[in-house]
Design a protein around this motif. Sequence first.
Motif, PDB file in Angstrom:
ATOM      1  N   TYR A 142       0.769  -1.218   0.003  1.00 47.45           N
ATOM      2  CA  TYR A 142      -0.067  -0.029  -0.036  1.00 47.45           C
ATOM      3  C   TYR A 142       0.909   1.381  -0.102  1.00 47.45           C
ATOM      4  CZ  TYR A 142      -4.339  -2.824   0.829  1.00 47.45           C
ATOM      5  OH  TYR A 142      -5.462  -3.381   0.593  1.00 47.45           O
ATOM      6  N   ALA A 143       0.735   2.343  -0.755  1.00 46.10           N
ATOM      7  CA  ALA A 143       1.106   3.498  -0.840  1.00 46.10           C
ATOM      8  C   ALA A 143       0.574   4.514  -0.246  1.00 46.10           C
ATOM      9  CB  ALA A 143       1.528   3.790  -2.240  1.00 46.10           C
ATOM     10  N   ILE A 144      -0.747   4.471   0.151  1.00 37.46           N
ATOM     11  CA  ILE A 144      -1.638   5.472   0.734  1.00 37.46           C
ATOM     12  C   ILE A 144      -1.969   4.888   2.392  1.00 37.46           C
ATOM     13  CG2 ILE A 144      -3.563   6.855   0.447  1.00 37.46           C
ATOM     14  CD1 ILE A 144      -1.406   7.421  -1.599  1.00 37.46           C
ATOM     15  N   PHE A 145      -1.653   6.037   3.054  1.00 39.43           N
ATOM     16  CA  PHE A 145      -2.197   5.309   4.487  1.00 39.43           C
ATOM     17  C   PHE A 145      -3.373   5.253   4.739  1.00 39.43           C
ATOM     18  CE2 PHE A 145      -3.679   6.772   8.820  1.00 39.43           C
ATOM     19  CZ  PHE A 145      -3.117   5.582   9.545  1.00 39.43           C
ATOM     20  N   THR A 146      -4.504   5.964   4.025  1.00 35.21           N
ATOM     21  CA  THR A 146      -5.908   5.693   4.454  1.00 35.21           C
ATOM     22  C   THR A 146      -6.188   4.226   4.078  1.00 35.21           C
ATOM     23  OG1 THR A 146      -6.290   8.250   3.951  1.00 35.21           O
ATOM     24  CG2 THR A 146      -8.085   6.446   3.870  1.00 35.21           C
ATOM     25  N   SER A 147      -5.760   3.771   2.599  1.00 40.18           N
ATOM     26  CA  SER A 147      -5.803   2.710   2.209  1.00 40.18           C
ATOM     27  C   SER A 147      -5.568   1.357   3.082  1.00 40.18           C
ATOM     28  CB  SER A 147      -5.438   2.229   0.795  1.00 40.18           C
ATOM     29  OG  SER A 147      -6.285   3.295  -0.006  1.00 40.18           O
ATOM     30  N   PHE A 148      -4.385   1.833   3.553  1.00 38.50           N
ATOM     31  CA  PHE A 148      -3.531   1.010   4.463  1.00 38.50           C
ATOM     32  C   PHE A 148      -4.209   0.710   5.943  1.00 38.50           C
ATOM     33  CE2 PHE A 148      -0.504   0.375   8.171  1.00 38.50           C
ATOM     34  CZ  PHE A 148      -0.080  -0.999   7.866  1.00 38.50           C
ATOM     35  N   TYR A 149      -4.833   1.915   6.323  1.00 36.75           N
ATOM     36  CA  TYR A 149      -5.688   1.945   7.485  1.00 36.75           C
ATOM     37  C   TYR A 149      -6.840   0.980   7.402  1.00 36.75           C
ATOM     38  CZ  TYR A 149      -8.331   4.122  11.190  1.00 36.75           C
ATOM     39  OH  TYR A 149      -9.165   4.309  12.381  1.00 36.75           O
ATOM     40  N   LYS A 150      -7.446   1.442   6.432  1.00 42.38           N
ATOM     41  CA  LYS A 150      -9.020   0.571   6.203  1.00 42.38           C
ATOM     42  C   LYS A 150      -8.607  -0.911   6.162  1.00 42.38           C
ATOM     43  CE  LYS A 150     -11.424   4.404   3.907  1.00 42.38           C
ATOM     44  NZ  LYS A 150     -12.064   4.923   2.851  1.00 42.38           N
ATOM     45  N   ARG A 151      -7.451  -1.084   5.574  1.00 39.18           N
ATOM     46  CA  ARG A 151      -6.970  -2.932   5.418  1.00 39.18           C
ATOM     47  C   ARG A 151      -6.828  -3.522   6.975  1.00 39.18           C
ATOM     48  NH1 ARG A 151      -4.780  -6.655   2.157  1.00 39.18           N
ATOM     49  NH2 ARG A 151      -4.756  -8.492   3.549  1.00 39.18           N
ATOM     50  N   CYS A 152      -6.011  -2.546   7.464  1.00 41.03           N
ATOM     51  CA  CYS A 152      -5.594  -2.917   9.035  1.00 41.03           C
ATOM     52  C   CYS A 152      -6.940  -3.213   9.900  1.00 41.03           C
ATOM     53  CB  CYS A 152      -4.576  -2.034   9.611  1.00 41.03           C
ATOM     54  SG  CYS A 152      -2.890  -2.041   8.916  1.00 41.03           S
ATOM     55  N   LEU A 153      -7.856  -2.325   9.739  1.00 44.91           N
ATOM     56  CA  LEU A 153      -9.023  -2.567  10.526  1.00 44.91           C
ATOM     57  C   LEU A 153      -9.816  -4.053  10.254  1.00 44.91           C
ATOM     58  CD1 LEU A 153     -10.482   0.931  10.555  1.00 44.91           C
ATOM     59  CD2 LEU A 153      -9.197  -0.121  12.189  1.00 44.91           C
ATOM     60  N   GLN A 154      -9.495  -4.582   9.126  1.00 43.13           N
ATOM     61  CA  GLN A 154      -9.811  -5.901   8.956  1.00 43.13           C
ATOM     62  C   GLN A 154      -9.025  -7.393   9.188  1.00 43.13           C
ATOM     63  OE1 GLN A 154     -10.549  -5.764   4.487  1.00 43.13           O
ATOM     64  NE2 GLN A 154     -11.773  -3.860   4.578  1.00 43.13           N
ATOM     65  N   GLU A 155      -7.896  -6.566   9.820  1.00 42.23           N
ATOM     66  CA  GLU A 155      -7.125  -7.781  10.317  1.00 42.23           C
ATOM     67  C   GLU A 155      -7.007  -7.843  11.841  1.00 42.23           C
ATOM     68  OE1 GLU A 155      -4.478  -9.365   8.542  1.00 42.23           O
ATOM     69  OE2 GLU A 155      -5.635  -8.604   6.861  1.00 42.23           O
ATOM     70  N   PRO A 156      -6.923  -9.123  12.084  1.00 40.81           N
ATOM     71  CA  PRO A 156      -7.024  -9.483  13.549  1.00 40.81           C
ATOM     72  C   PRO A 156      -5.719  -9.143  14.454  1.00 40.81           C
ATOM     73  CG  PRO A 156      -6.272 -11.318  12.344  1.00 40.81           C
ATOM     74  CD  PRO A 156      -6.708 -10.369  11.447  1.00 40.81           C
ATOM     75  N   VAL A 157      -5.921  -8.624  15.452  1.00 41.56           N
ATOM     76  CA  VAL A 157      -4.874  -8.260  16.432  1.00 41.56           C
ATOM     77  C   VAL A 157      -4.488  -9.415  17.475  1.00 41.56           C
ATOM     78  CG1 VAL A 157      -3.753  -6.566  17.978  1.00 41.56           C
ATOM     79  CG2 VAL A 157      -5.103  -5.790  15.959  1.00 41.56           C
ATOM     80  N   ARG A 158      -3.531  -9.811  17.581  1.00 45.26           N
ATOM     81  CA  ARG A 158      -3.358 -10.962  18.675  1.00 45.26           C
ATOM     82  C   ARG A 158      -3.474 -10.491  20.094  1.00 45.26           C
ATOM     83  NH1 ARG A 158       0.669 -11.934  21.884  1.00 45.26           N
ATOM     84  NH2 ARG A 158       2.226 -11.005  20.725  1.00 45.26           N
ATOM     85  N   GLN A 159      -4.346 -11.096  21.078  1.00 40.96           N
ATOM     86  CA  GLN A 159      -4.418 -10.464  22.257  1.00 40.96           C
ATOM     87  C   GLN A 159      -2.814 -10.705  22.922  1.00 40.96           C
ATOM     88  OE1 GLN A 159      -7.029  -9.229  24.121  1.00 40.96           O
ATOM     89  NE2 GLN A 159      -7.636  -9.056  22.271  1.00 40.96           N
ATOM     90  N   PRO A 160      -2.727  -9.531  23.838  1.00 41.47           N
ATOM     91  CA  PRO A 160      -1.268  -9.603  24.524  1.00 41.47           C
ATOM     92  C   PRO A 160      -1.295 -10.828  25.478  1.00 41.47           C
ATOM     93  CG  PRO A 160      -2.914  -7.989  25.587  1.00 41.47           C
ATOM     94  CD  PRO A 160      -3.481  -8.451  24.282  1.00 41.47           C
ATOM     95  N   LEU A 161      -0.021 -11.546  25.576  1.00 44.38           N
ATOM     96  CA  LEU A 161       0.094 -12.536  26.330  1.00 44.38           C
ATOM     97  C   LEU A 161       0.250 -12.570  27.848  1.00 44.38           C
ATOM     98  CD1 LEU A 161       2.800 -14.257  23.953  1.00 44.38           C
ATOM     99  CD2 LEU A 161       0.455 -14.818  24.113  1.00 44.38           C
ATOM    100  N   GLY A 162       0.428 -11.176  28.083  1.00 49.22           N
ATOM    101  CA  GLY A 162       0.548 -11.174  29.671  1.00 49.22           C
ATOM    102  C   GLY A 162       2.008 -11.525  30.275  1.00 49.22           C
ATOM    103  N   GLN A 163       2.102 -11.763  31.322  1.00 41.06           N
ATOM    104  CA  GLN A 163       3.529 -11.848  31.896  1.00 41.06           C
ATOM    105  C   GLN A 163       3.511 -13.260  32.358  1.00 41.06           C
ATOM    106  OE1 GLN A 163       5.374  -8.922  34.304  1.00 41.06           O
ATOM    107  NE2 GLN A 163       6.083 -10.637  35.931  1.00 41.06           N
ATOM    108  N   PRO A 164       4.667 -14.096  32.063  1.00 41.27           N
ATOM    109  CA  PRO A 164       4.804 -15.384  32.441  1.00 41.27           C
ATOM    110  C   PRO A 164       4.731 -15.500  34.018  1.00 41.27           C
ATOM    111  CG  PRO A 164       6.373 -15.113  30.940  1.00 41.27           C
ATOM    112  CD  PRO A 164       5.749 -13.703  31.281  1.00 41.27           C
ATOM    113  N   THR A 165       3.890 -16.657  34.345  1.00 40.54           N
ATOM    114  CA  THR A 165       3.649 -16.801  35.939  1.00 40.54           C
ATOM    115  C   THR A 165       4.839 -17.753  36.502  1.00 40.54           C
ATOM    116  OG1 THR A 165       2.469 -18.893  35.458  1.00 40.54           O
ATOM    117  CG2 THR A 165       1.115 -16.533  35.774  1.00 40.54           C
ATOM    118  N   ASN A 166       5.544 -18.350  35.776  1.00 42.59           N
ATOM    119  CA  ASN A 166       6.522 -19.149  36.305  1.00 42.59           C
ATOM    120  C   ASN A 166       7.833 -18.997  35.533  1.00 42.59           C
ATOM    121  OD1 ASN A 166       8.105 -20.948  37.709  1.00 42.59           O
ATOM    122  ND2 ASN A 166       7.077 -22.758  36.596  1.00 42.59           N
ATOM    123  N   ILE A 167       8.864 -17.885  35.881  1.00 43.53           N
ATOM    124  CA  ILE A 167      10.126 -17.854  35.104  1.00 43.53           C
ATOM    125  C   ILE A 167      11.085 -18.528  35.909  1.00 43.53           C
ATOM    126  CG2 ILE A 167      11.673 -16.426  33.818  1.00 43.53           C
ATOM    127  CD1 ILE A 167       9.377 -14.374  33.879  1.00 43.53           C
TER     128      ILE A 167
END
Length: 475
Positions: A142-167
Motif C-alpha cells: 500500500y502506498a496510501i495511508f488511508t487505504s492501509f488503515y482501512k485494510r488493517c482494521l480488517q486484520e486480527p490483532v493478537r491478544q497480549p500474552l501477559g507476563q509469564p507466571t513461572n520464570i
Amino acid sequence: MNKKIIVLFRNDLRLDDHPALWHAAKLGVILPVYIHNEQFSMCNTAQSFWTYYSLQNLQATLDDYDMQLILRKGEVISEVLQLALDTEADAVYFNERFLPTERNEDEQLTNILQANNIEVKAFYGDALFNLSNIQNQQNKPYAIFTSFYKRCLQEPVRQPLGQPTNIRAFPTKVSSLALEQLQLLHGNWYHKFHHYWKPGIDGAMEQWELFVEQSLFDYHDKRDYPAKETISKMSPFLAVGNISIRFLWATCQELIEDEDNTIFSQQIESFLRQLIWREFSIYQLLNYPTFSTDSLRSNFQHFEWEPHSIRLEAWKTGQTGYPLVDAGMRELWETGYMHNRVRMVVASFLVKHLLQPWQEGYAWFEHTLVDFNAANNAMGWQWVSGTGIDSAPYFRIFNPSLQGEKFDTDGAYIKKWVPELALLPAKYIHAPQTAPTAILEQAGITLGDTYPLPIVDHKTARARALERYNAIKKA
C-alpha cells in the motif's frame, strides 16, 4: 520439557507480552541476555539514556524471580554463540526486529546457531499486524495511508500474552558486565531528562494510566495543541519496548466496548489511528529497506538543497527568530521530546524554509529524541519533505507564525520554552518583529540581541521552495 533457553532482549525491555520469554518460560529454564552492539547502537544519545534506565528497571523486575539479566557488549553473533556454547544452552529465542541491519543480523545468527545444533525460534515482533501479509489488490505494498488503515482494521490483532507466571532461572552462575560497563552514557547532559521521564516498565504503566485517566477521552479534540499536552507520551516506552503496543490496543478496545458514548469512542479511535500510523512506518521500512536514508521518490536526487551549517545550527539551538520553531527545538533539547504538531512545523521549516536536506533533521532527531524510532522518524521527515510515498503535497509549506496563532493562540507553549518572550502580548508573540518598539521595550526584548530576528523571510523562503519543488516535479 526442561530446556536451557537463552532469551535475547533487544527493543523489547519488558516481561509483559514478550512472546519469546512467554514461550521459553513454558519449556524450560531461562537465561535473559542483553547485548549492546556499538556498531548498530549509538551511545550518549537521548535514547541511550532511556535504554540505560530501562535495563536498570528490567533487572529490578527480574529480581522478583531471583534472575539476573546478563549484559554483554560487542558483536552480537559471536557473543551469543559463545554464550550458548559456554552454558550448553539448547535454544535461543528472540522477537523479530524490523530494521534491515537487524533483520540481516538475526538471519546470520540463526544460521550459525543452527549450524552448531542450537535451536532458534523467532517470534513476531512488536507490531499489531503481520505486515508481510498486507498487500493491495495488485499484490503490491500500500502506498496510501488511508487505504492501509482501512485494510488493517480488517486484520486480527493478537491478544497480549501477559507476563509469564513461572520464570525459572539457569541453575548455574553466568558472568555479566555491570550496566555502567556498557558505556551507554557519557558526560551529564542527559541528567535533566530525569525531571520529565521515568523510563522502564513501571514508568510505562504509570504514564499509560495517567493518559487514560486524564487525556484519552479528549485526545482527538485537543491533540494538536502543544500547551494542552493532551497526548499519550507513550512513544518513548514503545521505542524500546517497555510496554507492548498490543496491550495499548487491547486496552483501548475494552474501553470502546465499556463506554456507551459515541463521542468517547471517536476520541479513542483517533488514538488507535496513530498506532496504525506507527505500523505504516514499519511497513514502509520493511518494503523499502533504504527508507531511513534515501528519498523514496527518485526525482529528489536532483533536488537543489542548500546545505548551510550556520542556519542548521540556528535551527538545532532554537534561534531561528520564529517562536514556535524555537520553542519546539528547545523543548527537544531540554526534554528529549517534542509535541507532534510542532515536529511537523520544525521539520517543514528546516526542509522548505532553509532548504536543508531532510537527512540532517533525521540525524538530529536520532541524537536528541528519547522516542527515536528509525521507521517513525523516516516517515515523519519523508512525509513533510514530500519525498516519501504518502507525503504532504510539495506546495504545503507551513507558515510557522500562523501555525502558532492557530495551535498556541495565547502563546503558552512559546512562553514556556522561549522565556525571553514571556512578557510579549499574545498579539505579537508569534511574530515579534511585527511588535511596535514600545511594546518590545516593555517586554524587555531587543530583537537581534535578546531574541533573534527571523533568519529567513517567510514569503521569500516559500517562493524559493516552490521554485525548487516545481523544478524536480518536471524532472
